[in-house]
Write an enzyme that holds these catalytic residues in place. Structure first.
Site, short mmCIF file in Angstrom:
data_model
loop_
_atom_site.label_atom_id
_atom_site.label_comp_id
_atom_site.label_asym_id
_atom_site.label_seq_id
_atom_site.Cartn_x
_atom_site.Cartn_y
_atom_site.Cartn_z
N ASN A 32 -0.96 1.74 6.35
CA ASN A 32 -0.24 0.58 5.79
C ASN A 32 0.10 -0.33 6.95
OD1 ASN A 32 -0.25 1.80 3.34
ND2 ASN A 32 1.96 2.17 3.23
N GLY A 33 0.02 -1.63 6.73
CA GLY A 33 0.37 -2.57 7.79
C GLY A 33 -0.85 -3.36 8.23
N TRP B 34 -3.52 -2.37 -0.97
CA TRP B 34 -3.29 -3.76 -1.39
C TRP B 34 -4.01 -4.60 -0.34
CZ3 TRP B 34 -0.69 -8.21 0.42
CH2 TRP B 34 -0.35 -9.14 -0.54
N GLU C 191 15.30 -18.40 -9.77
CA GLU C 191 15.00 -17.01 -10.09
C GLU C 191 14.33 -16.89 -11.47
OE1 GLU C 191 14.66 -14.42 -8.55
OE2 GLU C 191 14.85 -12.80 -9.99
N GLU D 201 5.80 -14.70 -11.98
CA GLU D 201 5.20 -13.50 -11.39
C GLU D 201 4.72 -12.50 -12.41
OE1 GLU D 201 7.58 -11.04 -8.77
OE2 GLU D 201 9.38 -11.43 -9.91
N ARG E 185 4.31 0.07 -6.33
CA ARG E 185 4.35 -0.77 -5.14
C ARG E 185 3.30 -1.88 -5.17
NH1 ARG E 185 6.58 2.33 -0.44
NH2 ARG E 185 5.29 1.04 0.88
N LYS F 251 5.39 -4.32 -4.62
CA LYS F 251 6.84 -4.17 -4.72
C LYS F 251 7.51 -4.39 -3.37
CE LYS F 251 10.79 -3.20 -6.55
NZ LYS F 251 11.44 -4.35 -7.24
N CYS G 38 0.82 -1.21 0.00
CA CYS G 38 0.00 0.00 0.00
C CYS G 38 0.86 1.27 0.00
CB CYS G 38 -0.87 0.06 1.23
SG CYS G 38 -1.74 -1.45 1.62
N LYS H 138 10.70 -15.27 -11.90
CA LYS H 138 10.47 -14.10 -12.76
C LYS H 138 9.36 -14.39 -13.76
CE LYS H 138 12.00 -11.79 -11.35
NZ LYS H 138 12.64 -11.16 -10.24
N HIS I 22 13.76 -37.24 -9.73
CA HIS I 22 13.14 -37.62 -8.45
C HIS I 22 11.69 -37.17 -8.37
CE1 HIS I 22 16.94 -39.09 -6.96
NE2 HIS I 22 17.52 -37.96 -7.36
O1 M6R Z 1 12.58 -5.60 -1.14
P1 M6R Z 1 13.01 -7.01 -0.98
O2 M6R Z 1 14.24 -7.35 -1.72
O3 M6R Z 1 13.11 -7.43 0.46
O4 M6R Z 1 11.83 -7.89 -1.61
C1 M6R Z 1 11.82 -9.28 -1.47
C2 M6R Z 1 10.79 -9.92 -2.36
O5 M6R Z 1 9.51 -9.51 -2.01
C3 M6R Z 1 11.04 -9.58 -3.84
O6 M6R Z 1 12.31 -9.96 -4.25
C4 M6R Z 1 10.00 -10.30 -4.72
O7 M6R Z 1 10.19 -11.67 -4.70
C5 M6R Z 1 10.07 -9.76 -6.15
N1 M6R Z 1 8.76 -9.48 -6.64
C6 M6R Z 1 10.67 -10.70 -7.11
O8 M6R Z 1 10.75 -10.18 -8.39
#
Ligand code: M6R
Length: 614
Positions: free
Chosen positions: A100-101, A74, A487, A494, A27, A609, A2, A491, A510
């Site tokens: 937020n929170g 959010w 990774e 997401e 965000r 974000k 948020c 990527k 396995h």
């Molecule tokens: O700000 P941070 O690096 O702590 O964020 C960690 C994860 O939330 C962040 O890397 C998330 O997995 C990304 N969306 C990946 O692209």
């Protein structure tokens, strides 16, 4: 997660608030709202969906107020509906608040307020907190400090995390912000002052930013501002210039921040590396570790804590640091470390890695480590972030703001810093000067090599076209390329919503091999070591089951035609930089794959974000 913007100034609040929300869109959010102080009442506009919907609705009923708050939500408590959208107004109409929170004990607080006759119009924990403040206000005598006193009475009653900004209808030139666990920053400008969750909300409008610490309140009254503790004692305000970030958040000629950030990587890495090598050219010199040399030399174990992409970078670090420095390394999901009773074996160092420096799971892991008396270091991109402030020392990534929700340049710089850490720790132990020199050379070559790989972007786009119909993909790699496989899969899923999984290549047989069929491509990230023949054997196992195979492989590894459908070639490089280079085609693959599906890569569904809730 948020976003919050509050404005109090000489001009109209509407434009800076909407503009601030636009700047916070990256965000992640699912609804947006704004409230203006209109003399003896508040006006409220709230919409589900994009900030644009809110901007259109506000445009129809323009406000000339110079005090307002705005929010992108959010969803955590309650569905994505207008009534759950912030700002929330107290039942008596005296307060509007953005939050937020998560208020963990909102159920108990709500019961108490309901017993006092207060009715609620949303399912949110935030509306409860707003009404709790209003309740205390109604119980206090009239006076100059009544507003702040009500806030100070209510907040200690709430458990959980918050960053709030609140307005009271009886105070036409006061805006109060408070923080516990969720970032807030005050923006100080000539024409106006702001309180926001992120300094990018007021770039170009405020000259200086003051970051709040947990347990602090910021009170903006007319042109004045002060920071106090919850108990009312004055706290120190350290101002940082904000101009320096303004250009970096502009999109320029790129279609998306993700694309921009992928292509920024050569410069980003130059900045990560700059001035960070010892004079003899055999080791890394990380300023943030100074003063901890003895502890680092005598370490028994390193525990990395991080989430998502940052955790994958730590896993790269695990392989490199163990190899270079011979220190046992563990990588934990920050959210698991926090609740796990990990034995305190010997002298352990906890390294928390977070691009934003505000990921709550990671911060809580750091707090847990500190409770156990462990030395904590942070690797983060955001100067002044909670992680930077709460760890005993650390290193900044220096890659400039990462706006795209999908982390790209941050991964590369985090993996690079892990390699530098491995080098520094190795040279404190038994890594030879010659090996150190070769690593320094490899790291210095990295930005140019990244440019070279990114120049082959068109080939990756063609491969993405070929494979973009797939709904299930596997990513496979060994050793330090295993986290790259993870990774690559993260990527892709997401931003394209295709289902993708990463595995160590040998794990295929396995279980995951059961998934192989002509519609499930496997992406193999092939190492340039003696292990590559084993990975090629795994590729042949996939081909034997009619699975399409795409290999990302160094130039010098021969791959038999029958083992592969497509190959993307990488330069032959030192092992410390191999994971960073191998990850680049996977970033581009995910990017093109998602774009070909017509998706917005910067704002993937359901994602935020910076994840500031547990
Ligand atoms: O700000 P941070 O690096 O702590 O964020 C960690 C994860 O939330 C962040 O890397 C998330 O997995 C990304 N969306 C990946 O692209």
């Amino acid at each position: 997660m948020c976003g919050i913007v509050g404005y109090l100034g000489k001009g109209y609040a509407q434009a800076p608030l909407i503009d601030g929300l636009r700047r916070l869109e990256y965000r992640g959010y699912d609804s947006a709202g704004v409230a203006f102080h209109e003399g003896n009442e508040f006006s409220l506009a709230r919409e589900t969906g994009r900030v644009k919907n809110l901007a259109d609705s506000v445009q129809k009923n323009s406000s000339s107020s110079s005090l307002g708050i705005a929010h992108t939500r959010w969803a955590t408590h309650g569905a994505v509906t207008v009534s759950n959208t912030h700002p929330h107004m107290s039942q008596d109409g005296k307060f509007v608040m953005v939050h937020n929170g998560v208020i963990e004990n909102y159920g108990i607080l709500k019961k108490f307020l309901v017993s006092k006759g207060i009715k609620f119009s949303s399912e949110t924990d935030s509306e409860v907190l707003c009404n709790l403040i209003a309740y205390h206000y109604s119980e206090l005598p009239t006076g100059e400090d009544r507003f702040i006193d009500a806030v100070r009475l209510a907040l200690p009653q709430s458990r959980g995390a918050y960053g709030i900004v609140i307005l009271c209808v009886d105070y036409s030139d006061t805006m109060i912000g408070a923080r516990r666990g969720s970032p807030l920053v005050v923006g100080l400008g000539e024409e106006a002052n702001f309180i926001a969750s992120d300094a990018s909300a007021f770039v170009g409008r405020a000259k200086e930013a003051v970051f709040l610490n947990d347990g602090e309140l910021s009170i903006i009254s007319g042109k004045n501002f002060r920071i106090t503790t919850m108990e009312g004692e004055e706290a120190k305000a350290v101002a940082h210039p904000v101009e320096q970030i303004s250009e970096e958040v502009e999109l320029g000629d790129f279609d998306s921040y993700m694309e921009k950030e992928i292509f920024e990587q050569p410069t980003a890495l130059e900045n990560t590396l700059r001035g960070r090598f010892g004079d003899d050219g055999t080791t890394a010199k990380l300023g943030g570790l100074e003063g901890h040399e003895d502890e680092l030399r005598n370490l028994d174990r390193i525990i990395f804590v991080a989430c998502g992409t940052a955790r994958h970078a730590c896993m790269v670090g695990e392989y490199l640091i163990e190899r270079l420095a011979r220190v046992p390394v563990e990588v934990e999901h920050a959210s698991e470390f926090r609740y796990r009773n990990s034995p305190k074996a010997g002298k352990s160092l906890v390294i928390a890695v977070s691009q934003s420096g505000e990921t709550l799971d990671t911060l809580e892991a750091v707090r847990e480590a500190k409770t156990k008396g462990l030395l904590t270091l942070g690797i983060t991109n955001v100067v002044g972030s909670s992680l930077a402030r709460e760890t005993d020392g650390g290193v900044y990534q220096r890659v400039g703001p990462e706006i795209g929700v999908a982390s790209t340049k941050a991964f590369s710089s985090q993996a690079c810093l892990c390699a530098m850490l491995g080098l520094a720790l190795g040279r404190m132990r038994d890594l030879s000067p010659t090996d150190g020199q070769a690593i320094v050379q490899a790291l210095n070559d990295l930005p140019d090599l990244v440019t070279k790989v990114l120049q082959q972007g068109e080939q990756i786009r063609e491969l993405a076209i070929k494979y973009s119909k797939a709904e299930h993909l596997l990513f496979l790699g060994r050793q330090s390329l295993y986290p790259v496989a993870l990774e690559g899969a993260l990527k892709l899923k997401e931003i394209s919503y295709a289902h993708a999984e990463g595995y160590p290549a040998a794990e295929l047989k396995h279980g995951p091999i059961a998934l192989i069929n002509p519609d499930c491509p496997s992406v193999f990230i092939v190492e340039g070591s003696s292990l590559s023949s084993k990975t090629i054997a795994n590729m042949q196992e996939v081909k034997a089951r009619k699975g399409p195979v795409l290999a990302i492989a160094p130039d010098n590894v021969e791959i038999p035609e029958e083992a592969v459908d497509d190959i993307f070639r990488l330069p032959v490089v030192h092992e410390v930089i191999r994971p960073i280079l191998a990850n680049l085609p996977l970033q581009l693959f995910a990017y093109h794959f998602a774009r070909l599906r017509g998706l917005d890569v910067d704002k993937p569904r359901n994602l935020a974000k910076s994840v500031t809730v547990e």
